[in-house]
Design a protein around this motif. Structure first.
Motif, PDB file in Angstrom:
ATOM      1  N   LEU A  75       0.829  -1.209   0.000  1.00  0.00           N
ATOM      2  CA  LEU A  75       0.000   0.000   0.000  1.00  0.00           C
ATOM      3  C   LEU A  75       0.866   1.263   0.000  1.00  0.00           C
ATOM      4  O   LEU A  75       0.520   2.257  -0.643  1.00  0.00           O
ATOM      5  CB  LEU A  75      -0.940   0.005   1.205  1.00  0.00           C
ATOM      6  N   ALA A  76       1.985   1.222   0.700  1.00  0.00           N
ATOM      7  CA  ALA A  76       2.871   2.384   0.747  1.00  0.00           C
ATOM      8  C   ALA A  76       3.458   2.686  -0.624  1.00  0.00           C
ATOM      9  O   ALA A  76       3.727   3.851  -0.944  1.00  0.00           O
ATOM     10  CB  ALA A  76       3.984   2.151   1.761  1.00  0.00           C
ATOM     11  N   SER A  77       3.628   1.664  -1.453  1.00  0.00           N
ATOM     12  CA  SER A  77       4.162   1.882  -2.802  1.00  0.00           C
ATOM     13  C   SER A  77       3.243   2.762  -3.643  1.00  0.00           C
ATOM     14  O   SER A  77       3.693   3.440  -4.560  1.00  0.00           O
ATOM     15  CB  SER A  77       4.369   0.541  -3.518  1.00  0.00           C
ATOM     16  N   ALA A  78       1.959   2.768  -3.308  1.00  0.00           N
ATOM     17  CA  ALA A  78       0.990   3.572  -4.051  1.00  0.00           C
ATOM     18  C   ALA A  78       0.928   5.017  -3.549  1.00  0.00           C
ATOM     19  O   ALA A  78       0.268   5.852  -4.167  1.00  0.00           O
ATOM     20  CB  ALA A  78      -0.399   2.938  -3.967  1.00  0.00           C
ATOM     21  N   GLN A  79       1.597   5.309  -2.456  1.00  0.00           N
ATOM     22  CA  GLN A  79       1.593   6.665  -1.901  1.00  0.00           C
ATOM     23  C   GLN A  79       2.830   7.409  -2.378  1.00  0.00           C
ATOM     24  O   GLN A  79       3.898   6.818  -2.530  1.00  0.00           O
ATOM     25  CB  GLN A  79       1.563   6.622  -0.374  1.00  0.00           C
ATOM     26  N   ALA A  80       2.678   8.702  -2.572  1.00  0.00           N
ATOM     27  CA  ALA A  80       3.810   9.525  -2.991  1.00  0.00           C
ATOM     28  C   ALA A  80       4.560  10.036  -1.762  1.00  0.00           C
ATOM     29  O   ALA A  80       3.970  10.239  -0.710  1.00  0.00           O
ATOM     30  CB  ALA A  80       3.306  10.710  -3.814  1.00  0.00           C
ATOM     31  N   GLY A  81       5.857  10.199  -1.910  1.00  0.00           N
ATOM     32  CA  GLY A  81       6.654  10.785  -0.842  1.00  0.00           C
ATOM     33  C   GLY A  81       7.069   9.791   0.226  1.00  0.00           C
ATOM     34  O   GLY A  81       6.784   8.595   0.137  1.00  0.00           O
ATOM     35  N   PRO A  82       7.718  10.304   1.270  1.00  0.00           N
ATOM     36  CA  PRO A  82       8.197   9.446   2.353  1.00  0.00           C
ATOM     37  C   PRO A  82       7.047   8.776   3.112  1.00  0.00           C
ATOM     38  O   PRO A  82       5.979   9.363   3.272  1.00  0.00           O
ATOM     39  CB  PRO A  82       8.948  10.408   3.277  1.00  0.00           C
ATOM     40  N   VAL A  83       7.305   7.549   3.571  1.00  0.00           N
ATOM     41  CA  VAL A  83       6.335   6.810   4.382  1.00  0.00           C
ATOM     42  C   VAL A  83       7.089   6.284   5.605  1.00  0.00           C
ATOM     43  O   VAL A  83       8.175   5.713   5.474  1.00  0.00           O
ATOM     44  CB  VAL A  83       5.710   5.626   3.603  1.00  0.00           C
ATOM     45  N   PHE A  84       6.495   6.477   6.782  1.00  0.00           N
ATOM     46  CA  PHE A  84       7.078   5.982   8.026  1.00  0.00           C
ATOM     47  C   PHE A  84       6.306   4.754   8.483  1.00  0.00           C
ATOM     48  O   PHE A  84       5.084   4.790   8.590  1.00  0.00           O
ATOM     49  CB  PHE A  84       7.068   7.072   9.105  1.00  0.00           C
ATOM     50  N   PHE A  85       7.034   3.670   8.758  1.00  0.00           N
ATOM     51  CA  PHE A  85       6.450   2.388   9.137  1.00  0.00           C
ATOM     52  C   PHE A  85       6.594   2.171  10.636  1.00  0.00           C
ATOM     53  O   PHE A  85       7.699   2.295  11.176  1.00  0.00           O
ATOM     54  CB  PHE A  85       7.157   1.239   8.403  1.00  0.00           C
TER      55      PHE A  85
END
Length: 194
Positions: free
Chosen positions: A80-90
């Motif tokens: 799902l994070a791959s579909a979001q733009a920009g940095p993602v914090f897990f």
């Protein structure tokens, strides 16, 4: 083999890990409020869901089954994070599953190792150390402080073994932790623009 999409995404995927009760979820919440994408911790959500339906996959009933559900959750979060733009914090990552199994004294199955090798994150992983002053138990967190310390040590071992560079987040108020993480991730300018 790692796909090009997973490789390019890994640079913008930042993991926060460590033992329970170290302030990860509070810091993730602050990052979200600052405008960054984030994920939800698998463990607490799975415990809540399993308790609601009377399911068997609770860590105190069947830790191996609980680990499988966490693995599925983390793999889905990564996709799902791959579909979001920009940095993602897990709030934890796939390697945390191997660390959890290690703490439980269970073998790490090949498919968990394969997932850990395939689904990658930024090389810098933020680890929050055990912090007795903020640690607390509740209905979903039944570990004591010593288990939190053992979990922290397992995460250090696992993430290092899989080639990550651990960045220790100091035990400071959440706003200071937020600024520390953003600076170490090279995202201070992005935060200022949000």
């Amino acid at each position: 083999m790692q796909s090009d999409a997973n490789h390019s995404d890994s640079d913008r995927f930042f993991v926060l890990t460590g033992g329970p009760g170290s302030g990860k979820t509070t810091l993730i919440s602050a990052l979200s409020k600052a405008g960054f994408h984030s994920t939800v911790e698998a463990g607490r959500a799975i415990i809540r869901d399993q308790a609601t339906i009377g399911g068997p996959a609770l860590p105190w009933n069947d830790p191996a089954l609980f680990a499988e559900l966490m693995l599925n959750w983390e793999m889905r979060s990564h996709a799902l994070a791959s579909a979001q733009a920009g940095p993602v914090f897990f709030d934890r990552g796939v390697p945390d599953i191997a660390g959890y199994l290690h703490v439980c004294g269970l073998p790490i199955p090949e498919h968990v190792e394969a997932a850990t090798r395939t689904l990658r994150y930024n090389r810098k992983v933020f680890i929050l150390p055990p912090w007795k002053e903020i640690f607390g138990e509740d209905s979903e967190r039944k570990q004591d402080f010593q288990e939190a310390v053992r979990t922290h040590e397992a995460m250090v071992e696992v993430y290092t073994a899989f080639g990550y560079e651990l960045v220790a987040v100091p035990c400071l108020p959440v706003e200071e932790r937020l600024h520390f993480v953003l600076a170490a991730a090279g995202l201070s300018n992005i935060a200022a623009a949000k």
